[in-house]
Design a protein around this motif. Structure first.
Motif, mmCIF file in Angstrom:
data_model
loop_
_atom_site.group_PDB
_atom_site.id
_atom_site.type_symbol
_atom_site.label_atom_id
_atom_site.label_comp_id
_atom_site.label_asym_id
_atom_site.label_seq_id
_atom_site.Cartn_x
_atom_site.Cartn_y
_atom_site.Cartn_z
ATOM 1 N N LEU A 419 -16.043 1.044 -7.996
ATOM 2 C CA LEU A 419 -17.367 0.419 -7.930
ATOM 3 C C LEU A 419 -17.881 0.038 -9.314
ATOM 4 C CD1 LEU A 419 -19.078 2.790 -5.340
ATOM 5 C CD2 LEU A 419 -17.600 0.827 -4.925
ATOM 6 N N LEU A 500 -21.584 -4.210 -3.390
ATOM 7 C CA LEU A 500 -22.226 -3.100 -4.083
ATOM 8 C C LEU A 500 -23.740 -3.118 -3.874
ATOM 9 C CD1 LEU A 500 -21.404 -0.724 -5.769
ATOM 10 C CD2 LEU A 500 -21.657 -2.113 -7.823
ATOM 11 N N THR A 631 -22.813 5.816 -4.255
ATOM 12 C CA THR A 631 -22.506 4.780 -5.243
ATOM 13 C C THR A 631 -22.790 5.236 -6.664
ATOM 14 O OG1 THR A 631 -24.723 3.827 -4.975
ATOM 15 C CG2 THR A 631 -22.958 2.918 -3.611
ATOM 16 N N MET A 773 -12.513 -1.999 -2.045
ATOM 17 C CA MET A 773 -13.875 -1.537 -2.313
ATOM 18 C C MET A 773 -14.494 -0.939 -1.055
ATOM 19 S SD MET A 773 -17.097 -3.614 -4.000
ATOM 20 C CE MET A 773 -16.544 -3.381 -5.678
ATOM 21 N N LEU A 777 -16.005 2.877 -0.495
ATOM 22 C CA LEU A 777 -17.332 3.185 0.040
ATOM 23 C C LEU A 777 -17.227 4.126 1.232
ATOM 24 C CD1 LEU A 777 -19.012 -0.341 -0.163
ATOM 25 C CD2 LEU A 777 -19.493 1.633 -1.603
#
Length: 828
Positions: A419, A500, A631, A773, A777
């Protein structure tokens, strides 16, 4: 050899012009980003501003220093400490001591600068400020202001009450100040972290050393500032270095992206230019040329073009760098003083990189040229056989395997690393390079799929387009490469940012259960009266909290700062916030405990951890709960008792049973109006707090815009080279009975097919990157899915398609002006 090289340059000038343009623009990109990066390495020397005329400034401890086995570790304290009273008493024996204070003042009614900085009047002489109208303030409601926005005798409404301007001083450019009497300033800002001392610097240093030697509490961190060091007494003294750190990251990222794109396009363009000449090389072999002579000729041509193009690119980059600097300043990405320096190394780096890439781009192709059999000159059909060489398989598969293995390792070891900006900017480059090298494998089935329907329509256009694309696999792959990199970069970079942003927004929505959130103006906090007014609103249950920080030493050597929220009531926090807990309970938080996240070295409920608070005070706190990493924005939670008097800057509000939401909202807005606060719904606050920074998005768009401009030009350049090389093919079609319109439609369909193939390969690359990605997550328990920026991808794909059609149809139309018989007999 030189004669042969020059003769080839004259004969195949279109191909060499295309290579020249690609390399010159690539070197120009490297030059301008290199110059901008070099300019961001060093901040200008700052001189003292507010205390330029002060002999000495004594400042309380503002740096946390922790000894470790590997040396002392330091971090800037979130709340500097005051100079100890015992130290001030010793300094007063040496000369006059003037305590400094700074606090925000907001002008109401749209009059004046709006945002002012308040100070005691006694500190004005140290800048120095000199009264040019009126007099000094004498009463609590009198002030002196900088600049000419208010005149003596005028009354000004502010958040500090209605003030009467007693005098004015000329502004010095670094602040909009308002000076109160010393007594009134002390009431408005009780804490003073620094003082000006009218005494000899040596005597002041000796007095501070004596205090340390006598073990005066709090004296160990006191600093004595003289000369240029007095700039550390100014507001945000490290702002230049911080601005350059952000700029350095921006231009470093831009340099990496543009370097990759430049190398990618230049290498593929030069390789394509050599691949176009296979039959020419076969004829030279038939005429007696040895493989070594062919290789030396190709390398000599590349060296000549490389030197000329690299030199031209350096000149273009030197002219392009100033507009780039002006643009980043205008966008607010750089401070107003940011300018280019007189650095030379970016020119050397760009020039030699361009030349090296040009030579490397033809090395493999020159070896293939040397192996060209003489009989190949007699081949009339340009059918690619063996487009996938061993080297291409090796490097393509190696890059793809590297990208996949590093992705798996990152997911297994540290999913949060995927991230980070450096990761999501650089990771697509491996996939793009692998896709370009392995493209010939996918081009044939892909073009057949894309032309399946056109090939079945009446007429021969679709059928010819399919067969031409499938027969010229190497050419089709080379033409699709610029489209591939354009679409892949757009989808990967913009998709990563959107993913993101979506993840952070989902986290914020998941955490926030408050009906309303009241926030104080930036850099300020709500006073006790404002919090009391909020608490008194009927139907509102409030949870005040403050921004704070804690410091922890991990692995015995790393001093890490974590942002913290300091809450007054853990029970109210539980009612207005749903923390992503992995262990423990929010209500277990008290003055002897802390809520941490899984990134901490120690994150087991019930264990104790040694921390330092925002003012450096050491505490041992028990872990009450542990939050998931998410995150990376979860931070930690402490109680207000462990926040060293941090001001309340946010109040989460839950509705009592049966309360009217509109009435509560109106009451909250009335309660914070005097403080300049803002009230938003929970959803509005979550969306605003998780949104991307304007500077971050502008910087990314700037980087991407530069790269896409270059790849767009390369699409045009490559197709011009390819179309100019097909004059004979087009003439043969006309001799076979095709009309000019049919030929141009064929060229347009072929170009669209190539652009579509490149776009699909780019989408595959972007999809793989975003899938990684998304997996990260998921492992971090973030409720968000990857976001594909379809609008941006569609826009760049459409632009590439238009450019491809224009860049192929226009030269083809010009070529059709020649007589078909004469064009069919042209030399290659």
């Amino acid at each position: 050899m030189l004669t042969l090289t020059l003769s080839t340059l004259r004969t195949r000038w279109v191909s060499f012009v295309g290579s020249f343009v690609a390399l010159a623009l690539g070197v120009a990109l490297l030059t301008l980003t290199g110059l901008a990066l070099a300019a961001s390495l060093d901040a200008p020397d700052r001189v003292p501003e507010r205390f330029a005329a002060a002999p000495v400034v004594v400042r309380g401890q503002d740096t946390l220093r922790v000894p470790t086995p590997s040396g002392e570790r330091t971090e800037e304290l979130a709340r500097p400490r005051a100079v100890p009273g015992a130290v001030v008493a010793r300094l007063e024996r040496l000369g006059t001591v003037v305590e400094d204070r700074s606090f925000p003042v907001r002008v109401r009614g749209g009059h004046g600068p709006g945002e002012l900085v308040g100070h005691p009047w006694s500190t004005a002489a140290f800048a120095p400020y000199r009264i040019d109208a009126g007099r000094a303030p004498r009463t609590a409601d009198e002030v002196v202001v900088t600049g000419g926005w208010a005149a003596p005798g005028e009354r000004v409404r502010t958040d500090r009450g209605t003030l009467r301007v007693a005098g004015t001083v000329p502004g010095l450019g670094f602040e909009d100040a308002v000076f109160f009497t010393d007594a009134r300033a002390a009431e408005l800002a009780p804490l003073s972290v620094q003082s000006a001392v009218d005494a000899e610097a040596s005597a002041v240093r000796e007095a501070v050393r004596d205090a340390v030697r006598d073990s005066v509490p709090g004296s160990a961190g006191v600093r004595v500032l003289t000369g240029d060091e007095r700039r550390y007494a100014d507001a945000d003294p490290d702002r230049d270095a911080e601005a350059l750190t952000a700029l350095n990251a921006l231009f470093g990222t831009a340099g990496g992206v543009t370097a990759f794109v430049s190398v990618f396009v230049v290498a593929s363009t030069f390789a394509f230019a050599v691949a176009q000449r296979r039959r020419e090389f076969g004829l030279l072999r038939t005429a007696g040329a040895t493989p070594g002579q062919l290789r030396r000729a190709v390398v000599a041509e590349a060296a000549l073009v490389g030197v000329l193009a690299s030199g031209t690119g350096c000149v273009l980059g030197a002219y392009g760098a100033p507009p780039l600097v002006h643009r980043v300043v205008d966008e607010g990405l750089a401070p107003a003083w940011f300018t280019l320096g007189d650095h030379i190394w970016p020119f050397h780096l760009a020039f030699w990189t361009g030349l090296l890439v040009a030579l490397c781009g033809v090395v493999a192709a020159s070896w293939r040229a040397g192996r060209t059999a003489p009989a190949e000159a007699l081949r009339e059909a340009s059918v690619d056989a063996g487009a996938m060489t061993r080297g291409r398989w090796l490097f393509g598969a190696g890059l793809l395997l590297t990208a996949l293995v590093t992705l798996v390792l990152a997911l297994a070891d540290d999913p949060g690393d995927l991230l980070h900006r450096k990761t999501y900017v650089t990771r697509p480059m491996l996939l793009i390079a692998a896709a370009a090298l392995l493209a010939p494998v996918a081009v044939r089935p892909l073009t057949r799929l894309l032309t399946w329907l056109p090939a079945r329509l009446p007429g021969a256009t679709g059928l010819l387009a399919r067969e031409n694309a499938a027969a010229g696999v190497r050419r089709t792959a080379a033409l699709a490469a610029p489209v591939l990199v354009t679409v892949a970069l757009t989808g990967s970079l913009l998709g990563a940012v959107a993913t993101l942003d979506g993840a952070k927004a989902a986290e914020a929505r998941e955490r926030t259960t408050a009906a309303f959130v009241a926030t104080s103006p930036s850099g300020e906090g709500f006073d006790a009266a404002a919090v009391a007014r909020l608490r008194a609103v009927p139907g509102a249950r409030i949870s005040p909290s403050a921004s704070s920080a804690v410091y922890v030493l991990e692995d015995g050597v790393a001093l890490i700062r974590s942002d913290a929220r300091a809450v007054a009531d853990p029970g109210a926090l539980a009612a207005t916030t749903r923390l992503p807990l992995a262990q423990g309970r929010v209500t277990a938080l008290d003055d002897r405990s802390i809520i941490v996240n899984e990134e901490w070295e120690e994150h087991t409920v019930g264990r104790s951890v040694r921390v330092r608070l925002r003012d450096g005070t050491a505490r041992t706190l028990r872990i009450a709960a542990v939050m998931r990493t998410g995150t990376g924005d979860n931070g930690v939670y402490v109680t207000a008792a462990n926040a060293a008097a941090a001001p309340v800057d946010r109040v989460d509000v839950a509705l009592a049973d049966g309360a009217d939401a509109d009435a509560v909202a109106a009451g909250l807005r009335e309660a914070v109006a005097a403080s300049g606060g803002r009230v938003a719904s929970g959803d509005e606050w979550a969306a605003a707090s998780s949104g991307p920074g304007g500077a971050t998005r502008a910087g990314l768009l700037l980087i991407l815009g530069i790269a896409l401009l270059y790849t767009g030009i390369s699409v045009v350049n490559t197709l011009l080279m390819a179309t100019s090389d097909r004059v004979r093919d087009l003439a043969v079609l006309r001799l076979a009975g095709a009309t000019d319109g049919q030929v141009l439609r064929l060229v347009a369909v072929e170009s669209l097919t190539v652009a579509a193939a490149g776009a699909l390969l780019g989408l595959v690359v972007a999809g793989l990157d975003l899938a990684g990605m998304g997996a990260a997550l998921g492992l971090l328990s973030v409720p968000a899915a990857p976001v594909v920026p379809w609008a941006a991808v569609g826009t760049v794909t459409g632009a590439c398609a238009v450019l491809a059609v224009v860049a192929s149809v226009v030269p083809a139309g010009l070529a059709l002006r020649r007589r078909a018989v004469g064009a069919a007999g042209l030399r290659e």
